[in-house]
Design an enzyme around this catalytic site. Sequence first.
Site, PDB file in Angstrom:
ATOM      1  CG  ASN A   6       0.825   4.151  -3.413  1.00 25.52           C
ATOM      2  OD1 ASN A   6       0.312   5.264  -3.265  1.00 25.52           O
ATOM      3  ND2 ASN A   6       1.272   3.719  -4.579  1.00 25.52           N
ATOM      4  CD1 TRP A   7      -3.784   3.851   1.484  1.00 25.31           C
ATOM      5  CD2 TRP A   7      -4.178   5.696   2.684  1.00 25.31           C
ATOM      6  NE1 TRP A   7      -3.930   3.468   2.794  1.00 25.31           N
ATOM      7  CE2 TRP A   7      -4.168   4.583   3.562  1.00 25.31           C
ATOM      8  CE3 TRP A   7      -4.410   6.959   3.239  1.00 25.31           C
ATOM      9  CZ2 TRP A   7      -4.381   4.703   4.933  1.00 25.31           C
ATOM     10  CZ3 TRP A   7      -4.620   7.086   4.600  1.00 25.31           C
ATOM     11  CH2 TRP A   7      -4.602   5.967   5.432  1.00 25.31           C
ATOM     12  CE  LYS A   8      -1.460   2.318  -6.321  1.00 24.67           C
ATOM     13  NZ  LYS A   8      -1.391   1.374  -7.424  1.00 24.67           N
ATOM     14  CG  HIS A  92       3.863   4.276  -7.901  1.00 30.77           C
ATOM     15  ND1 HIS A  92       3.003   4.008  -8.932  1.00 30.77           N
ATOM     16  CD2 HIS A  92       3.649   3.319  -6.965  1.00 30.77           C
ATOM     17  CE1 HIS A  92       2.295   2.932  -8.625  1.00 30.77           C
ATOM     18  NE2 HIS A  92       2.664   2.501  -7.431  1.00 30.77           N
ATOM     19  CD  GLU A 162       5.292  -0.725  -6.104  1.00 25.68           C
ATOM     20  OE1 GLU A 162       4.430  -1.155  -5.329  1.00 25.68           O
ATOM     21  OE2 GLU A 162       5.209   0.371  -6.643  1.00 25.68           O
ATOM     22  N   GLY A 168      -1.817  -3.647  -9.154  1.00 27.49           N
ATOM     23  CA  GLY A 168      -3.255  -3.474  -9.323  1.00 27.49           C
ATOM     24  C   GLY A 168      -3.912  -4.500 -10.238  1.00 27.49           C
ATOM     25  CB  SER A 204      -1.164  -8.155  -6.748  1.00 29.05           C
ATOM     26  OG  SER A 204      -1.674  -7.431  -7.857  1.00 29.05           O
ATOM     27  N   GLY A 225      -0.832  -1.293  -2.359  1.00 33.59           N
ATOM     28  CA  GLY A 225      -1.830  -0.383  -2.910  1.00 33.59           C
ATOM     29  C   GLY A 225      -3.224  -0.806  -2.474  1.00 33.59           C
ATOM     30  N   GLY A 226      -3.928  -1.525  -3.350  1.00 30.57           N
ATOM     31  CA  GLY A 226      -5.324  -1.909  -3.109  1.00 30.57           C
ATOM     32  C   GLY A 226      -5.618  -2.460  -1.727  1.00 30.57           C
TER      33      GLY A 226
HETATM   34  P1  PGA Z   1      -1.279  -2.899  -5.605  1.00 25.42           P
HETATM   35  O1  PGA Z   1      -0.423  -1.530  -5.795  1.00 25.42           O
HETATM   36  O2  PGA Z   1      -0.930  -3.438  -4.248  1.00 25.42           O
HETATM   37  O3  PGA Z   1      -2.711  -2.450  -5.712  1.00 25.42           O
HETATM   38  O4  PGA Z   1      -0.868  -3.803  -6.699  1.00 25.42           O
HETATM   39  C1  PGA Z   1       0.913  -1.466  -5.403  1.00 25.42           C
HETATM   40  C2  PGA Z   1       1.469  -0.099  -5.716  1.00 25.42           C
HETATM   41  O5  PGA Z   1       1.043   0.513  -6.704  1.00 25.42           O
HETATM   42  O6  PGA Z   1       2.336   0.427  -5.002  1.00 25.42           O
END
Ligand code: PGA
Length: 242
Positions: A6-8, A92, A162, A168, A204, A225-226
């Site tokens: 997920n590149w947001k 999300h 999640e 994050g 995370s 995400g990150g």
């Molecule tokens: P994260 O994000 O891996 O940076 O915690 C996960 C997500 O928002 O899908």
Amino acid sequence: MIYAANWKLYKTPTETRDFLQKFLSLHPKEKHNEVVVFPTAICLEAAAETLKGSDVRWGAQNCYFEKQGAFTGENSVDTVKSLGGQYILIGHSERRTLFGEMDELLSKKVKFVQDMGLTPMLCIGETLQERESGKTQEVVTRQLRQSLKLMDKQKPLTIAYEPVWAIGTGKVASSEQVAEAHQQVRNVLKELGVEKSPILYGGSVKPQNSTELAKLKNVDGFLIGGASLEVDSFSAICRSLF
Ligand code: PGA
């Protein structure tokens, strides 16, 4: 396993192409795993072009529940489909908290995405306050029942559990917490008649914790995400079980 990035609101079209070309050179074929990327809407065409002919799938981070019309600023599932996308991320926690999306709306999106022949990846999860007050199971059950109330049980569906407090923040849920929540999600999916749907964990996920989490029962993949923004870390997570 399904490894979803997920590149947001990150990456330009050029960065999208560069990342995917490098990723494909490291992973020419994914025999046992499914890899999915969710770039921003503006970068979907760049992703589609770069991934053409590969096994890597892609999708949009959000959509509207009508094919077309006067809906300024929304993402069209039809457009995603015409470019070859296969997934849409729905609900999300950032959509829920920052943009006020509720289960009622999400249920229409799940239905529409399925009707259009794409796979919804529905995100659910409790806040820290909900967890600390012992409401995790109640919240997750309510989100699943309400967001899936219009679904078609015969069509593909993917769930991403999640916990909001782990997104994050660097605070990954413990193996026990993940195993317990995924079992609860599986039970609700069973009650709803869709128990075969894959359940991804997100929050995370990093190369340092992904192997332990990947081995847990009922963990069928990750939504990252990150750590999905750099080829090396995403690639390492995609090798969690090797
Ligand atoms: P994260 O994000 O891996 O940076 O915690 C996960 C997500 O928002 O899908």
